[in-house]
Design a protein around this motif. Structure first.
Motif, PDB file in Angstrom:
ATOM      1  N   ALA A 162       0.715  -1.241  -0.028  1.00 32.73           N
ATOM      2  CA  ALA A 162      -0.032   0.149  -0.051  1.00 32.73           C
ATOM      3  C   ALA A 162       0.829   1.249  -0.085  1.00 32.73           C
ATOM      4  O   ALA A 162       2.153   0.923   0.244  1.00 32.73           O
ATOM      5  CB  ALA A 162      -0.864   0.054   1.166  1.00 32.73           C
ATOM      6  N   PRO A 163       0.286   2.397  -0.310  1.00 35.95           N
ATOM      7  CA  PRO A 163       1.090   3.736  -0.263  1.00 35.95           C
ATOM      8  C   PRO A 163       1.551   3.770   1.179  1.00 35.95           C
ATOM      9  O   PRO A 163       1.146   3.440   2.075  1.00 35.95           O
ATOM     10  CB  PRO A 163       0.089   4.667  -0.579  1.00 35.95           C
ATOM     11  CG  PRO A 163      -0.956   4.126  -1.428  1.00 35.95           C
ATOM     12  CD  PRO A 163      -1.001   2.795  -0.902  1.00 35.95           C
ATOM     13  N   ALA A 214      -4.141  -7.160  14.539  1.00 37.86           N
ATOM     14  CA  ALA A 214      -3.910  -5.649  14.782  1.00 37.86           C
ATOM     15  C   ALA A 214      -3.655  -5.128  13.435  1.00 37.86           C
ATOM     16  O   ALA A 214      -3.655  -5.564  12.026  1.00 37.86           O
ATOM     17  CB  ALA A 214      -2.521  -5.372  15.358  1.00 37.86           C
ATOM     18  N   ILE A 215      -4.312  -3.754  13.263  1.00 34.00           N
ATOM     19  CA  ILE A 215      -4.297  -3.018  12.004  1.00 34.00           C
ATOM     20  C   ILE A 215      -2.901  -2.323  11.718  1.00 34.00           C
ATOM     21  O   ILE A 215      -2.902  -1.528  12.802  1.00 34.00           O
ATOM     22  CB  ILE A 215      -5.520  -2.333  11.615  1.00 34.00           C
ATOM     23  CG1 ILE A 215      -6.845  -2.942  11.601  1.00 34.00           C
ATOM     24  CG2 ILE A 215      -5.294  -1.262  10.471  1.00 34.00           C
ATOM     25  CD1 ILE A 215      -7.991  -2.056  11.530  1.00 34.00           C
ATOM     26  N   TYR A 216      -2.413  -2.614  10.836  1.00 32.29           N
ATOM     27  CA  TYR A 216      -0.959  -1.992  10.580  1.00 32.29           C
ATOM     28  C   TYR A 216      -0.677  -0.803   9.503  1.00 32.29           C
ATOM     29  O   TYR A 216      -1.487  -0.741   8.580  1.00 32.29           O
ATOM     30  CB  TYR A 216      -0.018  -2.753  10.266  1.00 32.29           C
ATOM     31  CG  TYR A 216       1.521  -2.159  10.035  1.00 32.29           C
ATOM     32  CD1 TYR A 216       2.235  -1.683  11.088  1.00 32.29           C
ATOM     33  CD2 TYR A 216       1.986  -2.502   8.690  1.00 32.29           C
ATOM     34  CE1 TYR A 216       3.429  -1.397  10.693  1.00 32.29           C
ATOM     35  CE2 TYR A 216       3.485  -2.091   8.493  1.00 32.29           C
ATOM     36  CZ  TYR A 216       3.911  -1.444   9.748  1.00 32.29           C
ATOM     37  OH  TYR A 216       5.427  -0.750   9.507  1.00 32.29           O
ATOM     38  N   THR A 217      -0.388   0.433  10.082  1.00 32.40           N
ATOM     39  CA  THR A 217      -0.347   1.615   9.379  1.00 32.40           C
ATOM     40  C   THR A 217       1.148   1.733   8.864  1.00 32.40           C
ATOM     41  O   THR A 217       2.138   1.612   9.743  1.00 32.40           O
ATOM     42  CB  THR A 217      -0.739   2.683   9.780  1.00 32.40           C
ATOM     43  OG1 THR A 217      -1.820   2.790  10.218  1.00 32.40           O
ATOM     44  CG2 THR A 217      -0.424   4.073   8.761  1.00 32.40           C
ATOM     45  N   LEU A 218       1.613   1.581   7.444  1.00 36.25           N
ATOM     46  CA  LEU A 218       2.913   1.577   7.139  1.00 36.25           C
ATOM     47  C   LEU A 218       3.572   2.769   7.507  1.00 36.25           C
ATOM     48  O   LEU A 218       2.986   3.711   7.707  1.00 36.25           O
ATOM     49  CB  LEU A 218       2.923   1.380   5.616  1.00 36.25           C
ATOM     50  CG  LEU A 218       2.236   0.172   4.970  1.00 36.25           C
ATOM     51  CD1 LEU A 218       2.077   0.274   3.550  1.00 36.25           C
ATOM     52  CD2 LEU A 218       3.431  -1.098   5.048  1.00 36.25           C
ATOM     53  N   GLY A 219       5.083   2.645   7.705  1.00 36.55           N
ATOM     54  CA  GLY A 219       5.851   3.571   8.095  1.00 36.55           C
ATOM     55  C   GLY A 219       5.982   4.695   6.735  1.00 36.55           C
ATOM     56  O   GLY A 219       5.475   4.151   5.473  1.00 36.55           O
ATOM     57  N   ALA A 220       6.465   5.907   6.827  1.00 36.78           N
ATOM     58  CA  ALA A 220       6.438   6.804   5.945  1.00 36.78           C
ATOM     59  C   ALA A 220       7.361   6.706   4.887  1.00 36.78           C
ATOM     60  O   ALA A 220       7.057   7.107   3.585  1.00 36.78           O
ATOM     61  CB  ALA A 220       6.710   8.142   6.545  1.00 36.78           C
ATOM     62  N   GLY A 246       5.767  -0.612   1.418  1.00 35.56           N
ATOM     63  CA  GLY A 246       5.243   0.571   1.217  1.00 35.56           C
ATOM     64  C   GLY A 246       5.695   1.156  -0.093  1.00 35.56           C
ATOM     65  O   GLY A 246       6.614   0.974  -0.439  1.00 35.56           O
ATOM     66  N   THR A 247       4.714   1.661  -0.942  1.00 35.75           N
ATOM     67  CA  THR A 247       4.999   1.844  -2.312  1.00 35.75           C
ATOM     68  C   THR A 247       5.096   3.780  -2.461  1.00 35.75           C
ATOM     69  O   THR A 247       4.611   4.195  -1.120  1.00 35.75           O
ATOM     70  CB  THR A 247       4.036   1.397  -3.206  1.00 35.75           C
ATOM     71  OG1 THR A 247       2.672   1.988  -2.690  1.00 35.75           O
ATOM     72  CG2 THR A 247       3.897   0.004  -3.229  1.00 35.75           C
TER      73      THR A 247
END
Length: 247
Positions: A162-163, A214-220, A246-247
């Protein structure tokens, strides 16, 4: 002056007299011993016929595949309540209920015989049948719980992309099991990321099915990111790793 032995004037005992005296003394002892039981009642010994069984060590709880801490002990008594020695006792776990260290024993002088019971590998109720010839069998039960966490398996959420900086569409889910594959509930799970990503919850506790997510939010930063899941046990930590992009 002559010296006279004062004992020399005593008459010598003839050997035959000595033997007659010994026989007479022995006869007196025999008569005396016989006289002790005359007129007295002798209580009969207890019957050696098993009449009752008492069992201790039942209703325990133990982890799958483990040996219960307290032995299962059987005491056999006759109709008067006296212990029966040398009674044959058989211990037979029902199917999938584990094993005992000795299947058949003879009772000791207290009428007792005991075994160590190793539980089966599946959670639930295990049963052990205790049998003494001529008496109704007795069933002993024990509750089996899952063992300690042994493995972590990824259920969903691996290899997503994902972005960078956005949340992945599928939650990261794992399952924790003991060494027999039984789900382990209430295990504490921690999540961490090597890309400074964020989680809906930094920690979780497994449910009845051994699962946590858990829901994971990608690093920047774009690129490969690793999420490590750790469960601590008495034997040390076990872990697994998700790989996300991460894209």
């Amino acid at each position: 002056m002559s010296h006279i032995n004062p004992f020399s004037r005593l008459p010598r005992q003839h050997p035959s007299f000595t033997r007659r005296a010994a026989r007479a003394a022995a006869s007196c002892v025999i008569v005396a011993l016989g006289a002790c039981s005359v007129g007295s009642s002798v209580e009969p010994g207890p019957s050696l016929t098993p009449a009752a069984i008492a069992v201790s060590g039942g209703a325990q709880t133990g982890a799958a595949g483990n040996t219960l801490p307290i032995p299962v002990i059987v005491r056999v008594t006759d109709p008067s309540g006296m212990p029966v020695s040398f009674a044959t006792v058989s211990f037979a776990p029902v199917a999938s209920s584990g094993a005992v260290n000795v299947p058949t024993l003879l009772t000791d002088t207290t009428g007792s015989a005991g075994v160590l019971w190793t539980l089966g590998t599946a959670p639930g109720v295990d049963s052990l049948t205790v049998t003494v010839t001529g008496l109704p069998a007795i069933t002993v039960t024990a509750t089996v719980t899952p063992g300690a966490p042994d493995t972590i398996t990824i259920v969903t959420g691996d290899a997503q992309s994902a972005p960078a900086g956005t949340a992945l569409s599928t939650p990261l889910a794992i399952r924790i099991a003991d060494k027999f594959g039984n789900a382990v509930a209430n295990a504490n799970v921690s999540w961490s990321s090597d890309a400074n990503g964020a989680f809906s919850s930094a920690g979780a506790v497994t449910d009845a099915g051994g699962r946590a997510q858990a829901i994971y939010t990608l690093g920047a930063t774009a690129g490969l990111q690793h999420v490590t899941v750790v469960v601590s046990t008495a034997a040390g930590a076990i872990l697994t790793v998700f790989s996300e992009t991460g894209t």
